[in-house]
Design an enzyme around this catalytic site. Structure first.
Site, PDB file in Angstrom:
ATOM      1  N   HIS A   1       0.726  -1.367   0.030  1.00 14.19           N
ATOM      2  CA  HIS A   1      -0.090   0.109  -0.027  1.00 14.19           C
ATOM      3  C   HIS A   1       0.746   1.238   0.016  1.00 14.19           C
ATOM      4  O   HIS A   1       0.215   2.212  -0.255  1.00 14.19           O
ATOM      5  CB  HIS A   1      -0.858   0.043   1.240  1.00 14.19           C
ATOM      6  CG  HIS A   1      -0.417   0.255   2.626  1.00 14.19           C
ATOM      7  ND1 HIS A   1      -0.190  -0.813   3.457  1.00 14.19           N
ATOM      8  CD2 HIS A   1       0.123   1.187   3.031  1.00 14.19           C
ATOM      9  CE1 HIS A   1       0.303  -0.404   4.481  1.00 14.19           C
ATOM     10  NE2 HIS A   1       0.718   1.056   4.519  1.00 14.19           N
TER      11      HIS A   1
ATOM     12  N   ASP B   1       0.605  -7.728   1.276  1.00 12.83           N
ATOM     13  CA  ASP B   1       0.893  -6.161   1.617  1.00 12.83           C
ATOM     14  C   ASP B   1       2.422  -6.044   1.865  1.00 12.83           C
ATOM     15  O   ASP B   1       2.949  -5.314   2.201  1.00 12.83           O
ATOM     16  CB  ASP B   1       0.216  -5.820   3.010  1.00 12.83           C
ATOM     17  CG  ASP B   1       0.466  -4.122   2.876  1.00 12.83           C
ATOM     18  OD1 ASP B   1       0.303  -3.576   1.891  1.00 12.83           O
ATOM     19  OD2 ASP B   1       0.590  -3.589   4.171  1.00 12.83           O
TER      20      ASP B   1
ATOM     21  N   GLY C   1       3.091   6.546   8.437  1.00 16.37           N
ATOM     22  CA  GLY C   1       4.395   6.646   7.918  1.00 16.37           C
ATOM     23  C   GLY C   1       5.343   5.463   8.293  1.00 16.37           C
ATOM     24  O   GLY C   1       6.323   5.409   7.572  1.00 16.37           O
ATOM     25  N   ASN C   2       5.138   4.648   9.290  1.00 17.42           N
ATOM     26  CA  ASN C   2       6.166   3.747   9.731  1.00 17.42           C
ATOM     27  C   ASN C   2       5.775   2.350   8.838  1.00 17.42           C
ATOM     28  O   ASN C   2       6.799   1.598   8.712  1.00 17.42           O
ATOM     29  CB  ASN C   2       5.892   3.265  11.069  1.00 17.42           C
ATOM     30  CG  ASN C   2       6.744   4.044  12.133  1.00 17.42           C
ATOM     31  OD1 ASN C   2       6.306   5.050  12.527  1.00 17.42           O
ATOM     32  ND2 ASN C   2       7.950   3.640  11.969  1.00 17.42           N
ATOM     33  N   SER C   3       4.655   2.161   8.030  1.00 19.82           N
ATOM     34  CA  SER C   3       4.379   1.152   7.033  1.00 19.82           C
ATOM     35  C   SER C   3       5.509   0.920   6.315  1.00 19.82           C
ATOM     36  O   SER C   3       6.005   1.625   5.437  1.00 19.82           O
ATOM     37  CB  SER C   3       3.158   1.427   6.328  1.00 19.82           C
ATOM     38  OG  SER C   3       2.173   1.421   6.992  1.00 19.82           O
TER      39      SER C   3
ATOM     40  N   GLY D   1      -8.511 -23.383  -4.987  1.00 19.27           N
ATOM     41  CA  GLY D   1      -9.891 -23.007  -5.400  1.00 19.27           C
ATOM     42  C   GLY D   1     -11.004 -23.139  -4.716  1.00 19.27           C
ATOM     43  O   GLY D   1     -11.854 -23.508  -5.022  1.00 19.27           O
ATOM     44  N   VAL D   2     -10.869 -22.781  -3.390  1.00 18.47           N
ATOM     45  CA  VAL D   2     -12.089 -22.759  -2.635  1.00 18.47           C
ATOM     46  C   VAL D   2     -11.915 -21.353  -1.984  1.00 18.47           C
ATOM     47  O   VAL D   2     -11.186 -20.953  -1.318  1.00 18.47           O
ATOM     48  CB  VAL D   2     -11.918 -24.021  -1.513  1.00 18.47           C
ATOM     49  CG1 VAL D   2     -11.866 -25.340  -2.171  1.00 18.47           C
ATOM     50  CG2 VAL D   2     -10.827 -23.798  -0.464  1.00 18.47           C
TER      51      VAL D   2
END
Length: 365
Positions: A108, A140, A215-217, A272-273
């Protein structure tokens, strides 16, 4: 980045600073009117620290701090005349992991980067252009590459599987933007194997009370030896809740990072479930009292459907491991490669069925 989500906010506070979801920090302002806060440089010690001051936090910050960088992503949107206009900048953190210039950050933080380019601010104050070589929304995680500087010093990778609750934890990043770059906070490992979003979460997270601010992300979570044990990803920031930060364990992140560096994307095994556990079913008013995963939807041509599993069946075990949550299922599946065969035990029409499923393939692009 969901630009539409911020459109009204941008109009209301053209020169304001706004916090984005997941820990990114956004400056919504015209490029030529952006104002920067001046922060006085930190004083350098003129004599060696005493033994009582030279703590593990000080040593870890000196050793690993230079490997933590700032990442700025220019954000553009369409106006009412369908013209592309500059809207602001998203600011996050990243960690230099090798001498080839690879930097790990959050998806992100770099989502929406124009032409796949971001600006990377190094610890010595220089800025360089970075290229987003791959990104994975599910975990992420993303990888940015820069031309390796001459004095490059990548971070030392630790072992997140060896962590113990209560041991020290140190977070380094850029809270509230690059004016506060390289900020160091410390605390402890509060918990391991935390689930925040059972539907979308890819693996259990590390919980820490080391302050992780917007901002730490993408920044670093370190152990007391200064080794990288996690990538800071998000913070619960509801009123009345403090000291609950989360990081992606580095051992879980490694295969994803390696796949992005090698392939430009993440290649995963695919079953596929679509399934729900007991807690998720209760939240969505689905009647279910079993202990495994209730299959609510199938890819009709996917591996599970080809093996005979149908909607309403309950997956109880995979490779001999009891499965009670979606995160547990993803963990077991992610240990395999596309084409591998797994052993599945599931409940069908009240009876237990054991069978094999040959995993398919999916990717992050």
């Amino acid at each position: 980045m969901n630009i539409q989500k911020y459109k009204k906010t941008m109009i209301a506070c053209a020169l304001a600073v706004c916090v984005g979801a997941g820990g990114s920090y956004y400056f919504w302002a015209p490029k030529d009117t952006m104002q920067q806060t001046t922060v006085m440089s930190q004083a350098k010690p003129t004599q060696p620290l005493t033994a009582s001051r030279d703590t593990y936090v000080v040593r870890a910050a000196k050793e690993s701090g230079p490997a933590v960088v700032g990442i700025t992503t220019q954000v553009f949107q369409r106006d009412i005349f369908n013209r592309t206009i500059y809207a602001g900048e998203g600011v996050g953190s990243g960690v230099l992991i090798d001498d080839k210039g690879h930097i790990v950050t959050n998806h992100h933080v770099v989502a929406g980067a124009r032409n796949g380019e971001v600006t990377v601010s190094l610890s010595d104050g220089t800025t360089v252009t970075g290229t987003v070589i791959g990104s994975d929304e599910q975990s992420d995680l993303a990888v940015v590459q820069i031309e390796p500087p001459n004095n490059i010093k990548p971070i030392e990778i630790g072992d997140s599987d060896s962590l113990q609750v209560g041991e020290p934890a140190i977070a380094i990043g850029n809270p509230l933007g690059l004016e506060f770059k390289g900020s160091v906070t410390s605390g402890v490992i509060s918990a391991l194997a935390r689930t925040v979003d059972s539907q979308g979460q890819r693996f259990p997270l590390i919980q820490t009370d080391a302050a992780i601010n917007p901002g730490n992300s993408g920044g670093a979570l370190l152990n007391a030896d200064g080794q990288l044990i996690g990538i800071n990803s998000s913070k619960i920031s509801k009123e009345g809740i403090e000291g609950m930060g989360f990081a992606i364990p580095i051992n879980a992140a490694k295969p994803i990072i390696d796949s992005i560096i090698k392939n430009g994307k993440v290649i995963r095994p695919y079953i596929g479930v679509w399934a729900v556990d007991k807690q998720t079913a209760a939240r969505n008013n689905v009647t279910y009292s079993g202990n495994g995963l209730l299959v609510v939807q199938l890819d009709s041509t996917g591996p599970a459907a080809r093996a005979g599993i149908v909607e309403g069946d309950t997956i109880d075990q995979v490779d001999g491991t009891d499965i009670t949550t979606l995160v547990e299922l993803k963990e077991v599946i992610d240990k395999h490669s596309p084409g591998d065969t797994i052993l599945v035990s599931y409940t069908h029409n009240g009876g237990t069925v054991k069978g094999q499923i040959q995993l398919g393939q999916t990717s992050s692009d």
